[in-house]
Design a protein around this motif. Structure first.
Motif, mmCIF file in Angstrom:
data_model
loop_
_atom_site.group_PDB
_atom_site.id
_atom_site.type_symbol
_atom_site.label_atom_id
_atom_site.label_comp_id
_atom_site.label_asym_id
_atom_site.label_seq_id
_atom_site.Cartn_x
_atom_site.Cartn_y
_atom_site.Cartn_z
ATOM 1 N N LEU A 175 47.351 15.586 0.007
ATOM 2 C CA LEU A 175 46.262 14.620 0.152
ATOM 3 C C LEU A 175 45.243 15.077 1.189
ATOM 4 O O LEU A 175 44.038 14.885 1.017
ATOM 5 C CB LEU A 175 46.826 13.250 0.534
ATOM 6 C CG LEU A 175 47.721 12.581 -0.520
ATOM 7 C CD1 LEU A 175 48.286 11.268 0.011
ATOM 8 C CD2 LEU A 175 46.962 12.344 -1.820
ATOM 9 N N LEU A 176 45.726 15.705 2.263
ATOM 10 C CA LEU A 176 44.807 16.215 3.281
ATOM 11 C C LEU A 176 43.968 17.356 2.712
ATOM 12 O O LEU A 176 42.771 17.456 2.978
ATOM 13 C CB LEU A 176 45.600 16.689 4.498
ATOM 14 C CG LEU A 176 44.787 17.052 5.743
ATOM 15 C CD1 LEU A 176 43.935 15.877 6.199
ATOM 16 C CD2 LEU A 176 45.712 17.492 6.871
ATOM 17 N N HIS A 177 44.590 18.191 1.895
ATOM 18 C CA HIS A 177 43.854 19.283 1.252
ATOM 19 C C HIS A 177 42.771 18.736 0.337
ATOM 20 O O HIS A 177 41.651 19.259 0.297
ATOM 21 C CB HIS A 177 44.832 20.155 0.470
ATOM 22 C CG HIS A 177 44.184 21.332 -0.195
ATOM 23 N ND1 HIS A 177 43.726 22.415 0.510
ATOM 24 C CD2 HIS A 177 43.897 21.583 -1.498
ATOM 25 C CE1 HIS A 177 43.198 23.295 -0.324
ATOM 26 N NE2 HIS A 177 43.285 22.814 -1.540
ATOM 27 N N ALA A 180 37.024 17.551 -0.781
ATOM 28 C CA ALA A 180 36.014 16.515 -1.044
ATOM 29 C C ALA A 180 35.082 16.311 0.136
ATOM 30 O O ALA A 180 34.057 15.644 0.014
ATOM 31 C CB ALA A 180 36.712 15.204 -1.383
ATOM 32 N N LYS A 181 35.461 16.866 1.303
ATOM 33 C CA LYS A 181 34.682 16.711 2.552
ATOM 34 C C LYS A 181 34.412 15.228 2.826
ATOM 35 O O LYS A 181 33.298 14.815 3.133
ATOM 36 C CB LYS A 181 33.375 17.492 2.475
ATOM 37 C CG LYS A 181 33.586 18.985 2.305
ATOM 38 C CD LYS A 181 32.263 19.711 2.216
ATOM 39 C CE LYS A 181 32.465 21.220 2.118
ATOM 40 N NZ LYS A 181 33.221 21.652 0.959
ATOM 41 N N GLU A 182 35.446 14.421 2.697
ATOM 42 C CA GLU A 182 35.307 12.976 2.870
ATOM 43 C C GLU A 182 34.909 12.631 4.306
ATOM 44 O O GLU A 182 35.548 13.028 5.263
ATOM 45 C CB GLU A 182 36.635 12.278 2.532
ATOM 46 C CG GLU A 182 36.997 12.393 1.067
ATOM 47 C CD GLU A 182 38.322 11.731 0.770
ATOM 48 O OE1 GLU A 182 38.660 11.635 -0.397
ATOM 49 O OE2 GLU A 182 39.011 11.333 1.724
ATOM 50 N N LYS A 241 37.334 21.075 11.625
ATOM 51 C CA LYS A 241 36.805 19.783 12.079
ATOM 52 C C LYS A 241 37.663 18.630 11.573
ATOM 53 O O LYS A 241 37.846 17.618 12.268
ATOM 54 C CB LYS A 241 35.356 19.623 11.592
ATOM 55 C CG LYS A 241 34.633 18.418 12.190
ATOM 56 C CD LYS A 241 33.192 18.423 11.754
ATOM 57 C CE LYS A 241 32.438 17.236 12.366
ATOM 58 N NZ LYS A 241 32.319 17.347 13.823
ATOM 59 N N LEU A 242 38.212 18.763 10.373
ATOM 60 C CA LEU A 242 39.020 17.703 9.794
ATOM 61 C C LEU A 242 40.397 17.619 10.447
ATOM 62 O O LEU A 242 40.874 16.535 10.784
ATOM 63 C CB LEU A 242 39.182 17.926 8.285
ATOM 64 C CG LEU A 242 40.021 16.884 7.545
ATOM 65 C CD1 LEU A 242 39.281 15.559 7.494
ATOM 66 C CD2 LEU A 242 40.352 17.349 6.148
ATOM 67 N N HIS A 273 42.409 23.221 19.129
ATOM 68 C CA HIS A 273 42.825 22.576 20.385
ATOM 69 C C HIS A 273 41.624 21.981 21.123
ATOM 70 O O HIS A 273 41.691 20.848 21.634
ATOM 71 C CB HIS A 273 43.541 23.587 21.275
ATOM 72 C CG HIS A 273 43.905 23.054 22.624
ATOM 73 N ND1 HIS A 273 44.927 22.136 22.817
ATOM 74 C CD2 HIS A 273 43.373 23.296 23.859
ATOM 75 C CE1 HIS A 273 45.006 21.842 24.106
ATOM 76 N NE2 HIS A 273 44.074 22.529 24.759
ATOM 77 N N SER A 274 40.516 22.718 21.164
ATOM 78 C CA SER A 274 39.346 22.278 21.934
ATOM 79 C C SER A 274 38.675 21.052 21.323
ATOM 80 O O SER A 274 37.921 20.344 22.002
ATOM 81 C CB SER A 274 38.317 23.412 22.042
ATOM 82 O OG SER A 274 37.745 23.706 20.773
ATOM 83 N N GLN A 275 38.943 20.779 20.033
ATOM 84 C CA GLN A 275 38.362 19.613 19.371
ATOM 85 C C GLN A 275 39.388 18.497 19.174
ATOM 86 O O GLN A 275 39.135 17.527 18.466
ATOM 87 C CB GLN A 275 37.774 20.018 18.018
ATOM 88 C CG GLN A 275 36.643 21.039 18.133
ATOM 89 C CD GLN A 275 36.124 21.484 16.769
ATOM 90 O OE1 GLN A 275 36.095 20.716 15.818
ATOM 91 N NE2 GLN A 275 35.710 22.737 16.677
ATOM 92 N N SER A 276 40.548 18.630 19.806
ATOM 93 C CA SER A 276 41.616 17.643 19.643
ATOM 94 C C SER A 276 41.653 16.689 20.832
ATOM 95 O O SER A 276 41.002 16.913 21.858
ATOM 96 C CB SER A 276 42.970 18.353 19.515
ATOM 97 O OG SER A 276 43.394 18.848 20.780
#
Length: 467
Positions: free
Chosen positions: A119-121, A126-128, A170-171, A197-200
């Motif tokens: 589902l994550l894939h 879909a770039k939801e 990013k996702l 890590h830097s975006q978490s």
């Protein structure tokens, strides 16, 4: 509500998976026949389909059924299950477009993780709810301190392949999902781990990076879990392991496929329970970490070949990111070259001349087996050899980038008849041939030559083969 279809001629497997996934909030249907499953697909849409490879239908097996599903519902993620794993079958099915190939029986955790990953894939594709990534609006270089204590850079590409990579990062970054990063040597897998890590939400906590390829089975447990004073010969003081160092943050395990089976077992327990027991200690210590691992080989193939624990693979594989090789990102080459030239100029403390057209042509025509790492090294070489502000020409290029590459050979110092030199030349050429065959995957090259990774590194150093 997400919908799932289970297709297996063993009713107890259908019942088990239906029970597990229904408890997770999914709407689940099942069928013991491939032909009936296709009729159900005409009447209903499914997000994920679990399909047994060896169905008892006379005219339809798992391979044919997966092809039919792909034709009828391209957006559906297909997970093929089998009790008789075969690498060739797995490769064929993945080429046909299935999402995953797994070995039965599945436990509850594996089934849930497989659905979550699928589902994550789909969300990535879909770039939801994701804004488009425009590299021009950000600094093209992200700087971080590597595990060797050096300042390293990640360059944001502008091509479609690079944008897809940025979207995936990013996702997945804001989640706590475990991530497997796959890619050839030199593609920048550690850089991707640092970006995640830097975006978490853990970005203010440490990221601890461990090169599993350099760990012997004896040292691996100590490096990962720590040890008590006197736990073994040479343990003159206690040591805090990587899991404790990364508490609250992220642990990055590079080349995880090199860990021994015994260490994989200990690692699985730690990831499941989130507790460690240092070597020589009876005390368990709770750790709060996110796990990111990387490999330059296909871990799913390693599972099928019995070299990597399947339960550890499924525990880690909540999401997979494939870092593309440089030869598939040629549209980003001008940006990479310009950025690395600026970085090298900063390192040298002087401005270098412009790149000539023959340099740019050579770059474009080269396959870059060493990927981004090789390009960085080439930029360092040509800028170092060039005179201040004079154009950089093809004479500054290493031999392998010349339009007509010459045969690589070790210079013979004492004549052709010297047996040691003949042996050295043969060894040099053999190592180069094998490295090129496996696209410079050192772990795979060492296995093919029946030597360990440390021996290969020693030979590369002795023969002056720089990668």
């Amino acid at each position: 509500m997400k919908t799932i279809l289970i297709v297996d001629d063993e009713i107890h497997i259908c019942t088990l998976l239906t029970t597990i996934l229904t408890k997770e909030g999914y709407k689940v249907d099942h069928s013991v026949s491939g032909s009936i499953a296709l009729k159900m697909l005409k009447e209903n849409s499914y997000d994920v389909i679990f399909c047994d490879y060896r169905l008892k239908d006379k005219e339809i097996d798992g391979s044919i059924l997966s092809l039919r599903i792909r034709e009828m519902s391209p957006a559906t993620s297909i997970i093929v299950m089998t009790g008789y794993p075969d690498v060739r079958v797995a490769i064929q099915l993945i080429k046909q477009g299935i999402h995953d190939y797994v070995v039965k029986p599945l436990n509850a955790a594996q089934a849930i993780l497989l659905v979550q990953k699928a589902l994550l894939h789909q969300a990535v594709l879909a770039k939801e709810q994701l804004p488009p990534v425009n590299p021009l609006t950000v600094n093209p270089v992200s700087t971080y301190v590597s595990r060797r204590g050096q300042l390293s850079q990640f360059v944001y590409g502008m091509g479609n392949t690079s944008k897809e990579l940025h979207t995936q990062i990013k996702l997945i970054a804001p989640t706590d999902y475990s991530v497997i990063i796959l890619g050839e040597t030199g593609t920048g897998k550690e850089s991707v781990a640092h970006l995640i890590h830097s975006q978490s939400k853990r970005k203010d906590k440490p990221l601890v990076a461990i090169d599993c390829g350099s760990l012997s089975p004896e040292l691996a447990s100590s490096e990962l879990f720590g040890h008590e004073k006197g736990a073994f010969t040479g343990a003159i003081q206690s040591k805090v392991g990587a899991f404790q160092e990364a508490h609250g943050g992220t642990l990055f395990l590079d080349e995880i496929g090199n860990l021994s089976y015994e260490v994989q077992t200990a690692l699985l327990r730690t990831i499941q329970e989130r507790v460690i027991r240092p070597v020589g200690s009876t005390k368990e210590i709770h750790v709060d970490i996110r796990i990111i691992v990387a490999s330059n080989e296909d871990l799913q193939r390693a599972v099928l070949q019995g070299r990597f624990r399947d339960d550890l693979y499924y525990r880690l594989n909540e999401f997979t990111i494939n870092v593309p090789p440089l030869r598939e990102r040629k549209e980003d080459l001008p940006l990479f070259v310009t950025t690395f030239k600026q970085v090298v100029e900063d390192e040298l403390g002087r401005e270098c001349g412009p790149l000539s057209d023959d340099i740019l042509a050579a770059f474009s025509n080269y396959s870059w087996p060493g990927n981004i790492r090789e390009l960085k090294n080439v930029m360092r070489r040509i800028c170092l050899l060039s005179s201040d502000k004079d154009p950089i020409t093809s004479e500054h290029l290493p031999e392998e980038l010349h339009p007509a590459p010459r045969e690589l050979a070790v210079p013979v110092i004492a004549g052709e008849a010297n047996l040691k030199n003949v042996t050295r030349q043969a060894e040099y050429q053999k190592i180069l041939d094998v490295l090129q065959q496996v696209r410079f995957n050192k772990s795979q090259a060492a296995r093919l030559m029946n030597i360990d990774r440390k021996t290969l590194y020693n030979k590369l150093h002795t023969l002056n083969i720089l990668l």
